[in-house]
Motif scaffolding. Structure first.
Motif, PDB file in Angstrom:
ATOM      1  N   LEU A 144      55.996  31.015  18.360  1.00  0.00           N
ATOM      2  CA  LEU A 144      56.084  29.906  19.316  1.00  0.00           C
ATOM      3  C   LEU A 144      57.511  29.391  19.469  1.00  0.00           C
ATOM      4  CD1 LEU A 144      52.889  27.812  18.463  1.00  0.00           C
ATOM      5  CD2 LEU A 144      53.358  29.032  20.593  1.00  0.00           C
ATOM      6  N   LEU A 145      58.284  29.446  18.390  1.00  0.00           N
ATOM      7  CA  LEU A 145      59.640  28.914  18.445  1.00  0.00           C
ATOM      8  C   LEU A 145      60.542  29.734  19.357  1.00  0.00           C
ATOM      9  CD1 LEU A 145      60.502  27.820  14.784  1.00  0.00           C
ATOM     10  CD2 LEU A 145      59.949  26.378  16.740  1.00  0.00           C
ATOM     11  N   GLN A 146      60.355  31.061  19.386  1.00  0.00           N
ATOM     12  CA  GLN A 146      61.306  31.877  20.143  1.00  0.00           C
ATOM     13  C   GLN A 146      61.349  31.556  21.636  1.00  0.00           C
ATOM     14  OE1 GLN A 146      61.102  36.339  20.573  1.00  0.00           O
ATOM     15  NE2 GLN A 146      63.098  36.157  19.583  1.00  0.00           N
ATOM     16  N   PRO A 147      60.232  31.534  22.362  1.00  0.00           N
ATOM     17  CA  PRO A 147      60.338  31.193  23.787  1.00  0.00           C
ATOM     18  C   PRO A 147      60.912  29.799  24.019  1.00  0.00           C
ATOM     19  CG  PRO A 147      58.029  31.264  23.081  1.00  0.00           C
ATOM     20  CD  PRO A 147      58.836  31.844  21.978  1.00  0.00           C
ATOM     21  N   ILE A 148      60.686  28.890  23.085  1.00  0.00           N
ATOM     22  CA  ILE A 148      61.230  27.538  23.257  1.00  0.00           C
ATOM     23  C   ILE A 148      62.746  27.550  23.121  1.00  0.00           C
ATOM     24  CG2 ILE A 148      61.241  25.186  22.344  1.00  0.00           C
ATOM     25  CD1 ILE A 148      58.376  25.638  21.404  1.00  0.00           C
ATOM     26  N   TYR A 149      63.268  28.229  22.071  1.00  0.00           N
ATOM     27  CA  TYR A 149      64.728  28.193  21.912  1.00  0.00           C
ATOM     28  C   TYR A 149      65.435  29.050  22.958  1.00  0.00           C
ATOM     29  CZ  TYR A 149      64.725  32.453  18.798  1.00  0.00           C
ATOM     30  OH  TYR A 149      64.595  33.706  18.237  1.00  0.00           O
ATOM     31  N   LEU A 176      58.215  35.075  32.250  1.00  0.00           N
ATOM     32  CA  LEU A 176      58.746  36.179  31.469  1.00  0.00           C
ATOM     33  C   LEU A 176      58.713  35.856  29.973  1.00  0.00           C
ATOM     34  CD1 LEU A 176      61.792  37.185  33.703  1.00  0.00           C
ATOM     35  CD2 LEU A 176      59.584  38.335  33.520  1.00  0.00           C
ATOM     36  N   LEU A 177      59.052  34.621  29.624  1.00  0.00           N
ATOM     37  CA  LEU A 177      59.007  34.232  28.217  1.00  0.00           C
ATOM     38  C   LEU A 177      57.573  34.200  27.703  1.00  0.00           C
ATOM     39  CD1 LEU A 177      61.695  31.395  28.009  1.00  0.00           C
ATOM     40  CD2 LEU A 177      61.908  33.794  27.342  1.00  0.00           C
ATOM     41  N   ALA A 178      56.623  33.849  28.570  1.00  0.00           N
ATOM     42  CA  ALA A 178      55.215  33.862  28.162  1.00  0.00           C
ATOM     43  C   ALA A 178      54.749  35.285  27.863  1.00  0.00           C
ATOM     44  CB  ALA A 178      54.348  33.236  29.255  1.00  0.00           C
ATOM     45  N   VAL A 190      67.895  35.071  36.259  1.00  0.00           N
ATOM     46  CA  VAL A 190      66.854  34.875  35.245  1.00  0.00           C
ATOM     47  C   VAL A 190      66.468  36.211  34.611  1.00  0.00           C
ATOM     48  CG1 VAL A 190      64.440  34.255  34.903  1.00  0.00           C
ATOM     49  CG2 VAL A 190      65.930  32.744  36.203  1.00  0.00           C
ATOM     50  N   VAL A 191      66.257  37.216  35.462  1.00  0.00           N
ATOM     51  CA  VAL A 191      65.907  38.543  34.949  1.00  0.00           C
ATOM     52  C   VAL A 191      67.035  39.088  34.081  1.00  0.00           C
ATOM     53  CG1 VAL A 191      65.372  40.924  35.602  1.00  0.00           C
ATOM     54  CG2 VAL A 191      64.384  39.019  36.903  1.00  0.00           C
ATOM     55  N   LEU A 192      68.278  38.885  34.513  1.00  0.00           N
ATOM     56  CA  LEU A 192      69.426  39.327  33.725  1.00  0.00           C
ATOM     57  C   LEU A 192      69.442  38.644  32.363  1.00  0.00           C
ATOM     58  CD1 LEU A 192      72.194  40.735  33.386  1.00  0.00           C
ATOM     59  CD2 LEU A 192      73.220  38.732  34.512  1.00  0.00           C
ATOM     60  N   TYR A 193      69.212  37.339  32.339  1.00  0.00           N
ATOM     61  CA  TYR A 193      69.225  36.596  31.081  1.00  0.00           C
ATOM     62  C   TYR A 193      68.145  37.105  30.124  1.00  0.00           C
ATOM     63  CZ  TYR A 193      68.369  32.739  27.832  1.00  0.00           C
ATOM     64  OH  TYR A 193      68.164  31.986  26.702  1.00  0.00           O
ATOM     65  N   VAL A 194      66.935  37.294  30.608  1.00  0.00           N
ATOM     66  CA  VAL A 194      65.840  37.746  29.749  1.00  0.00           C
ATOM     67  C   VAL A 194      66.101  39.173  29.254  1.00  0.00           C
ATOM     68  CG1 VAL A 194      63.375  38.268  29.652  1.00  0.00           C
ATOM     69  CG2 VAL A 194      64.164  36.211  30.815  1.00  0.00           C
ATOM     70  N   LEU A 195      66.629  40.027  30.134  1.00  0.00           N
ATOM     71  CA  LEU A 195      66.934  41.396  29.721  1.00  0.00           C
ATOM     72  C   LEU A 195      68.012  41.416  28.635  1.00  0.00           C
ATOM     73  CD1 LEU A 195      66.914  43.460  33.048  1.00  0.00           C
ATOM     74  CD2 LEU A 195      65.348  43.686  31.117  1.00  0.00           C
ATOM     75  N   LEU A 196      69.021  40.559  28.771  1.00  0.00           N
ATOM     76  CA  LEU A 196      70.066  40.499  27.757  1.00  0.00           C
ATOM     77  C   LEU A 196      69.484  40.078  26.406  1.00  0.00           C
ATOM     78  CD1 LEU A 196      73.074  38.875  29.680  1.00  0.00           C
ATOM     79  CD2 LEU A 196      72.940  41.197  28.766  1.00  0.00           C
TER      80      LEU A 196
END
Length: 522
Positions: free
Chosen positions: A129-134, A64-66, A152-158
């Motif tokens: 590049l920094l955003q998906p890492i942090y 999802l971060l990718a 995981v889906v909840l975290y990414v959606l938030l």
């Protein structure tokens, strides 16, 4: 028919074997059935493999971060720069231990991105590049052995529902390294308080030092953590970490000393303005809008009443409260930009996620809000990236045409713009032509105040921007550019030295140079 007759008929006309083509068709039919079964079996096996692979929440998060990173990458490549980004690009052309407005981390990131591209993508590459890492680092603070794919889906959606995180995932400003090193500091701090190993003491000091190199607001992050755990002030290991941080930022402090503490004086004193009630109302409305009005009230409730049971619960509450009230007080002396409170997004996501994990109904609500918010934000991002909003006054459109029109009018001469860091920075990026900013005594100071870029224009023919009069050209996106030429330019600092002499004759000076001198002394 008699039995003997049947036997005689079989003897006289024995059954013939099937024709070769019939046998071949039957064999092909059997092969197809077998192949279809094999293909179906392979499809099921592959489906199970994919399901098994993403049954690990961490792998799903990385996917999802990718996807989010790729979206940021396209936005970074196909959207023109903001004024501030061009200004930081100018920083990267002259690497130093410090700059008038900010520490040097952003300049270093832009300079590294320029190794891959010299356009907008190069300016923003490291930011994307920094955003998906942090975001992954912050997830390591929230996950538990029981975390599932739904969490995981909840975290990414938030995270994706917070407009500030969307914007500052691809715009190259000091906020990207600030968010990265804040997440790193929180991860290291948890290790520091649970482990006595010296490596975590050194890492804590290094994280604080790099946070200071990102943005001066990093000091507020450290202060909130200390206030949430006063016992740190009695911990020798913490003082050892502070010593490491001091050694790390010593070159920047030496730069500040050599430039009369220009950054500190600017941020603490020069930015003070007369109080306006609109500063407070705009700050409150920006906080509500930029962090999603559908999430902010629930986040406040979760922070205050949610009874968060987590090792970082107190630091997260102090981070939110500290940033909000510090900048609320800052509205008494001037306008507060919305992104200055960006680390509050961590506290928001932290509180909402843990509250939703405990409360199923809240989780359902946040999932619905997340899908709606992300959909709307994607539409806006696509509109900006494709130029569908080019009729607005947003600065992301028509910049190249705008500044190339000025370059064409310059006839190859260097350009001296009116007192501002914005226009010369954009002009330099989109034309790669030499330029500088005029200096005024009471105007907004910037890095151009410290540089002496106009020294290279000595004796040359220079185009000078005028407030009114002279020649003028119409610019794309509206407005006009007024200008004139000086045939033999004299740098402003040299003009000021000439004016200090008793035998100075202003009547012998070119009228445009005299105007520049008067502006610099007013």
């Amino acid at each position: 028919m008699q039995v003997e007759e049947i036997k005689l008929a079989i003897f006289l006309c024995p059954p013939q074997p099937p024709a070769k083509d019939v046998i071949k068709c039957a064999e092909q039919r059997d092969e197809k059935r077998s192949g279809a079964g094999t293909a179906y079996s392979q499809h099921i096996t592959m489906q199970k493999s994919v399901t098994r692979f993403f049954s690990n929440p961490n792998r799903l998060l990385l996917l999802l971060l990718a996807v989010w990173w790729v979206a940021n990458l396209f936005q970074a490549a196909f959207m023109e720069l903001h004024y501030d980004e061009a200004y930081y690009w100018m920083f990267s052309q002259k690497l130093d231990w410090g700059y008038f407005d900010h520490p040097p981390m952003t300049a270093l990131l832009i300079r590294a991105g320029a190794l891959f591209s010299d356009g907008e993508l190069g300016v923003r590459l490291l930011t994307t590049l920094l955003q998906p890492i942090y975001l992954y680092l912050f997830w390591t603070l929230l996950r538990t052995p029981e975390s599932r794919r739904r969490e995981v889906v909840l975290y990414v959606l938030l995270c994706a529902s917070v407009p500030m995180l969307q914007v500052y995932g691809f715009v190259a400003t000091p906020d990207a390294p600030l968010m990265f090193f804040t997440a790193l500091l929180l991860v290291v701090y948890r290790k520091f308080i649970t482990s006595g190993r010296p490596v975590w003491t050194a890492m804590l000091g290094l994280s604080m030092g790099l946070l200071a190199y990102s943005k001066y607001h990093g000091a507020l992050v450290v202060a909130c953590i200390v206030l949430s755990n006063i016992s740190l002030l009695r911990n020798r290991r913490f003082y050892a970490a502070v010593l490491v941080a001091f050694v790390v930022i010593l070159p920047h402090l030496y730069w500040q000393y050599g430039h009369d503490w220009a950054s500190f004086r600017y941020h603490l004193m020069d930015r003070n303005k007369t109080f306006r009630a609109s500063y407070v109302t705009e700050y409150l409305l920006n906080t509500l809008g930029c962090y999603n009005p559908l999430l902010v009230p629930l986040a406040v409730y979760a922070l205050v009443k949610g009874r968060i049971k987590h090792a970082l619960g107190r630091p997260m509450v102090y981070l939110a409260v500290g940033f909000f009230f510090f900048f609320l007080l800052s509205t008494l002396r001037g306008y507060v930009q919305p992104q200055w409170t960006l680390p509050v997004a961590y506290s928001m996501v932290f509180a909402l996620y843990l509250y939703a994990v405990k409360n199923v109904r809240v989780g359902r609500y946040l999932m619905r809000v997340g899908y709606v918010s992300v959909g709307l934000l994607l539409v806006v991002r696509l509109a900006v990236m494709t130029g569908a909003l080019s009729f607005t006054n947003l600065v992301f459109f028509n910049n190249k045409a705008r500044y190339q029109a000025i370059a064409q009018a310059s006839e190859g001469a260097p350009t001296l713009f009116s007192s501002s860091y914005k226009t010369p920075s954009m002009y330099a990026f989109y034309t790669r032509r030499p330029c500088d900013s005029q200096r005024t005594l009471h105007g907004r100071k910037s890095q151009y105040t410290l540089w002496s870029l106009d020294e290279q224009f000595r004796g040359q023919r220079v185009m000078v921007e005028l407030p009114e009069g002279g020649c003028e050209i119409a610019l794309p996106r509206g407005g006009k550019f007024c200008y004139t030429f000086v045939d033999c330019y004299i740098p402003i600092r040299e003009l000021q030295q000439m004016a200090a002499r008793p035998d100075f004759r202003p009547d012998l000076l070119d009228p445009t140079l005299l105007m520049l001198l008067n502006q610099a002394n007013e």
